[in-house]
Motif scaffolding. Structure first.
Motif, PDB file in Angstrom:
ATOM      1  N   GLU A   1       1.144  -1.334   0.223  1.00 41.68           N
ATOM      2  CA  GLU A   1       0.596   0.157   0.140  1.00 41.68           C
ATOM      3  C   GLU A   1       1.074   1.418  -0.252  1.00 41.68           C
ATOM      4  O   GLU A   1      -0.234   2.611  -0.082  1.00 41.68           O
ATOM      5  N   GLY A   2       2.238   1.012  -0.206  1.00 41.47           N
ATOM      6  CA  GLY A   2       3.113   2.340  -0.339  1.00 41.47           C
ATOM      7  C   GLY A   2       3.724   3.162   0.879  1.00 41.47           C
ATOM      8  O   GLY A   2       4.381   4.021   1.299  1.00 41.47           O
ATOM      9  N   VAL A   3       2.693   1.894   2.224  1.00 48.30           N
ATOM     10  CA  VAL A   3       4.005   2.476   3.292  1.00 48.30           C
ATOM     11  C   VAL A   3       4.702   1.988   3.816  1.00 48.30           C
ATOM     12  O   VAL A   3       4.717   0.848   4.067  1.00 48.30           O
ATOM     13  N   ILE A   4       5.539   2.867   4.377  1.00 56.51           N
ATOM     14  CA  ILE A   4       7.472   2.485   4.414  1.00 56.51           C
ATOM     15  C   ILE A   4       7.702   2.802   5.677  1.00 56.51           C
ATOM     16  O   ILE A   4       8.086   3.906   6.152  1.00 56.51           O
ATOM     17  N   PRO A   5       7.641   2.172   6.539  1.00 51.93           N
ATOM     18  CA  PRO A   5       7.892   2.547   8.082  1.00 51.93           C
ATOM     19  C   PRO A   5       9.055   2.692   8.461  1.00 51.93           C
ATOM     20  O   PRO A   5       9.776   1.794   7.960  1.00 51.93           O
ATOM     21  N   ASP A   6       9.347   3.408   9.228  1.00 49.07           N
ATOM     22  CA  ASP A   6       9.980   4.669   9.957  1.00 49.07           C
ATOM     23  C   ASP A   6      10.151   3.717  11.181  1.00 49.07           C
ATOM     24  O   ASP A   6      11.276   3.734  11.949  1.00 49.07           O
ATOM     25  N   ALA A   7       8.871   3.362  11.526  1.00 55.26           N
ATOM     26  CA  ALA A   7       9.276   2.460  13.393  1.00 55.26           C
ATOM     27  C   ALA A   7       8.106   1.873  13.400  1.00 55.26           C
ATOM     28  O   ALA A   7       6.312   1.985  12.410  1.00 55.26           O
ATOM     29  N   VAL A   8       8.026   0.918  14.352  1.00 55.97           N
ATOM     30  CA  VAL A   8       6.698   0.043  14.147  1.00 55.97           C
ATOM     31  C   VAL A   8       6.626  -0.160  15.567  1.00 55.97           C
ATOM     32  O   VAL A   8       7.726  -0.330  16.553  1.00 55.97           O
ATOM     33  N   VAL A   9       5.526  -0.143  16.367  1.00 57.14           N
ATOM     34  CA  VAL A   9       4.843  -0.369  17.417  1.00 57.14           C
ATOM     35  C   VAL A   9       4.015  -1.250  17.991  1.00 57.14           C
ATOM     36  O   VAL A   9       2.961  -0.996  17.029  1.00 57.14           O
ATOM     37  N   LEU A  10       4.645  -2.438  18.575  1.00 54.67           N
ATOM     38  CA  LEU A  10       3.311  -3.694  18.779  1.00 54.67           C
ATOM     39  C   LEU A  10       3.478  -4.105  20.221  1.00 54.67           C
ATOM     40  O   LEU A  10       4.266  -3.681  20.827  1.00 54.67           O
ATOM     41  N   SER A  11       2.333  -4.853  20.701  1.00 53.92           N
ATOM     42  CA  SER A  11       2.689  -5.016  21.850  1.00 53.92           C
ATOM     43  C   SER A  11       3.541  -6.874  21.920  1.00 53.92           C
ATOM     44  O   SER A  11       3.047  -7.659  20.952  1.00 53.92           O
ATOM     45  N   VAL A  12       3.733  -7.183  22.860  1.00 51.41           N
ATOM     46  CA  VAL A  12       4.420  -8.518  23.081  1.00 51.41           C
ATOM     47  C   VAL A  12       4.112  -9.822  23.961  1.00 51.41           C
ATOM     48  O   VAL A  12       3.840  -8.665  25.072  1.00 51.41           O
ATOM     49  N   GLY A  13       2.695 -10.318  24.157  1.00 51.45           N
ATOM     50  CA  GLY A  13       2.525 -11.328  25.266  1.00 51.45           C
ATOM     51  C   GLY A  13       4.188 -12.648  25.319  1.00 51.45           C
ATOM     52  O   GLY A  13       4.937 -12.734  25.166  1.00 51.45           O
ATOM     53  N   GLY A  14       3.491 -13.866  24.156  1.00 50.72           N
ATOM     54  CA  GLY A  14       4.914 -15.100  23.689  1.00 50.72           C
ATOM     55  C   GLY A  14       5.488 -14.586  23.102  1.00 50.72           C
ATOM     56  O   GLY A  14       6.820 -14.735  23.104  1.00 50.72           O
ATOM     57  N   GLY A  15       5.520 -13.152  22.210  1.00 45.78           N
ATOM     58  CA  GLY A  15       6.616 -13.205  21.531  1.00 45.78           C
ATOM     59  C   GLY A  15       6.566 -13.784  19.666  1.00 45.78           C
ATOM     60  O   GLY A  15       7.097 -13.614  18.702  1.00 45.78           O
ATOM     61  N   SER A  16       5.178 -13.720  19.520  1.00 51.85           N
ATOM     62  CA  SER A  16       4.966 -14.346  17.609  1.00 51.85           C
ATOM     63  C   SER A  16       5.147 -13.303  17.018  1.00 51.85           C
ATOM     64  O   SER A  16       5.055 -13.288  16.176  1.00 51.85           O
ATOM     65  N   LEU A  17       3.866 -12.331  17.760  1.00 50.86           N
ATOM     66  CA  LEU A  17       4.248 -11.172  16.974  1.00 50.86           C
ATOM     67  C   LEU A  17       4.933 -10.140  16.575  1.00 50.86           C
ATOM     68  O   LEU A  17       5.262 -10.241  15.371  1.00 50.86           O
ATOM     69  N   LEU A  18       5.874 -10.107  17.699  1.00 48.86           N
ATOM     70  CA  LEU A  18       7.281  -9.462  16.881  1.00 48.86           C
ATOM     71  C   LEU A  18       7.733 -10.232  16.213  1.00 48.86           C
ATOM     72  O   LEU A  18       8.972  -9.941  14.913  1.00 48.86           O
TER      73      LEU A  18
ATOM     74  N   PHE B   1       8.961  11.010  17.987  1.00 51.42           N
ATOM     75  CA  PHE B   1       9.045  10.811  16.474  1.00 51.42           C
ATOM     76  C   PHE B   1       9.463  12.170  16.048  1.00 51.42           C
ATOM     77  O   PHE B   1       9.131  12.619  15.659  1.00 51.42           O
ATOM     78  N   LYS B   2       9.892  12.210  14.600  1.00 53.47           N
ATOM     79  CA  LYS B   2      10.378  12.987  13.238  1.00 53.47           C
ATOM     80  C   LYS B   2       9.297  13.525  13.140  1.00 53.47           C
ATOM     81  O   LYS B   2       7.942  12.667  12.538  1.00 53.47           O
ATOM     82  N   LEU B   3       8.714  14.929  12.539  1.00 52.77           N
ATOM     83  CA  LEU B   3       7.984  14.974  12.113  1.00 52.77           C
ATOM     84  C   LEU B   3       7.542  14.292  10.570  1.00 52.77           C
ATOM     85  O   LEU B   3       6.159  13.902  10.355  1.00 52.77           O
ATOM     86  N   SER B   4       8.588  13.911   9.904  1.00 53.05           N
ATOM     87  CA  SER B   4       8.209  12.835   8.486  1.00 53.05           C
ATOM     88  C   SER B   4       8.150  10.972   9.006  1.00 53.05           C
ATOM     89  O   SER B   4       8.054  10.850   7.933  1.00 53.05           O
ATOM     90  N   ASP B   5       8.166  10.987  10.263  1.00 56.16           N
ATOM     91  CA  ASP B   5       8.657   9.586  10.246  1.00 56.16           C
ATOM     92  C   ASP B   5       7.184   9.170   9.647  1.00 56.16           C
ATOM     93  O   ASP B   5       5.725   9.067  10.167  1.00 56.16           O
ATOM     94  N   GLN B   6       6.753   7.453   9.349  1.00 53.23           N
ATOM     95  CA  GLN B   6       5.525   7.213   8.855  1.00 53.23           C
ATOM     96  C   GLN B   6       5.903   5.841  10.420  1.00 53.23           C
ATOM     97  O   GLN B   6       6.693   4.975  10.317  1.00 53.23           O
ATOM     98  N   VAL B   7       4.544   5.840  11.423  1.00 52.31           N
ATOM     99  CA  VAL B   7       4.673   5.177  12.352  1.00 52.31           C
ATOM    100  C   VAL B   7       4.080   3.731  12.073  1.00 52.31           C
ATOM    101  O   VAL B   7       2.345   3.907  12.004  1.00 52.31           O
ATOM    102  N   LEU B   8       4.452   2.891  12.118  1.00 47.67           N
ATOM    103  CA  LEU B   8       2.833   1.455  12.286  1.00 47.67           C
ATOM    104  C   LEU B   8       2.822   0.640  13.290  1.00 47.67           C
ATOM    105  O   LEU B   8       3.898   0.378  14.188  1.00 47.67           O
ATOM    106  N   VAL B   9       1.525   0.770  13.393  1.00 43.76           N
ATOM    107  CA  VAL B   9       1.082   0.497  14.948  1.00 43.76           C
ATOM    108  C   VAL B   9       0.255  -0.762  14.333  1.00 43.76           C
ATOM    109  O   VAL B   9      -1.133  -0.720  14.099  1.00 43.76           O
ATOM    110  N   ILE B  10       0.416  -1.697  14.896  1.00 40.95           N
ATOM    111  CA  ILE B  10      -0.115  -3.461  15.458  1.00 40.95           C
ATOM    112  C   ILE B  10      -1.818  -3.410  15.837  1.00 40.95           C
ATOM    113  O   ILE B  10      -1.127  -3.225  17.465  1.00 40.95           O
ATOM    114  N   VAL B  11      -2.580  -2.851  15.713  1.00 38.67           N
ATOM    115  CA  VAL B  11      -3.671  -2.974  16.118  1.00 38.67           C
ATOM    116  C   VAL B  11      -4.071  -4.460  16.754  1.00 38.67           C
ATOM    117  O   VAL B  11      -4.804  -5.359  15.385  1.00 38.67           O
TER     118      VAL B  11
END
Length: 302
Positions: free
Chosen positions: A148-165, A276-286
């Motif tokens: 979809e054209g989004v190249i993330p500069d950072a990713v934010v996600l939750s960790v339980g057992g670690g499979s998502l990470l 974050f920087k103003l230009s950052d594309q931040v991907l959040v895993i909901v």
């Protein structure tokens, strides 16, 4: 389909709060209401092709629901063992899919031990987070974001057992983005990754507690710990109340109910815990979560 391509939407409110571009990967919209649908369905499909006649799993809720949903789609019987801490709502949803639900033990570890003991020759155990197939199943999530054209500069996600990470880092690596920082969020009393990162060795917590029950693994999988040592992984810890507050704000802002395990990640954005920087594309895993109701969430809000 056993899992779906989920929407990627820009959050105007979170973008404005954090002064950057915040993108939400809406895994809460998977058929079983969490990212587990990707990992679990991928693994189940592989084991089904190898002749599995029953799936047995242990779960805090979301993985069990994903196994139950996938088993129903494939026509394979499912048994899920959940600990006493698993929400009644989650238990009901798993049973609704036609799975046998067994409640056992005060923690996931005790439930897992019973689940393992139930295995027969024709059964396959579906681990909730520690299986390379699970991580492979998550890689398409990142493929979709890149497409979809989004190249993330950072990713934010939750960790339980670690499979998502594990799956997200694998997906980033696939696209030459292994350098991108990943912010791994846990609640105060489930922070097994943080403990291992602080100790610089893979350790187990004595106990886990709090409302984010689906994050309550005393020990993350070995792979998640190794990734935290090899890649640009940053640990963040939030309180139960911060996680709940974020869930309630998210309902108002995006009309979507998620559980506190997901709220932990959202709270980092709502409370500006990362610069974050103003230009950052931040991907959040909901990441979602099925075992929650608005009434229960409001009841936490003290």
């Amino acid at each position: 389909m056993l899992s779906i391509k989920t929407p990627l939407i820009q959050s105007l409110v979170l973008s404005q709060i954090n002064q950057c571009q915040v993108w939400l990967k809406m895994e809460a919209l998977q058929p079983a209401a969490s990212f587990k649908q990707r990992s679990i369905s991928y693994a189940c499909q592989k084991y089904f092709e190898q002749g599995a006649q029953r799936f047995v799993s242990s779960s805090g809720g979301n993985a069990g629901l994903a196994v139950a949903y996938t088993g129903r789609q494939l026509g394979v019987p499912v048994t899920v063992v959940v600990p006493e801490t698993t929400a009644q709502r989650a238990r009901e949803l798993i049973a609704q899919q036609g799975a046998e639900v067994i409640v056992h033990g005060a923690s996931w570890g005790e439930a897992n031990a019973l689940a393992q003991s139930l295995l027969t020759q024709n059964d396959v155990f579906i681990h909730p987070f520690d299986d390379p197939l699970l991580w492979e199943g998550i890689i398409p999530m990142i493929d979709e974001v890149i497409a979809e054209g989004v190249i993330p500069d950072a990713v934010v996600l939750s960790v339980g057992g670690g499979s998502l990470l594990s799956g997200v880092v694998a997906g980033l690596n696939k696209h030459g983005l292994g350098h991108v920082p990943v912010y791994a969020v846990e609640t105060q009393d489930t922070a097994s990754l943080n403990a291992s990162m602080m100790a610089k060795q893979h350790i187990e917590l004595d106990c886990v507690s709090g409302i984010a029950t689906t994050l309550a693994a005393k020990k993350v999988c070995q792979n998640a710990f190794e990734l935290s040592q090899q890649f640009d992984v940053h640990s963040r810890i939030v309180s139960d109340q911060e996680a709940v507050n974020a869930c309630l704000k998210f309902v108002d802002d995006h009309r979507l109910l998620v559980e506190p395990a997901c709220g932990a990640t959202l709270s980092v954005l709502y409370d500006q815990k990362i610069q974050f920087k103003l230009s950052d594309q931040v991907l959040v895993i909901v990441c979602g979560g099925a075992g929650i109701t608005l009434e229960t969430l409001q009841g936490f809000n003290g």
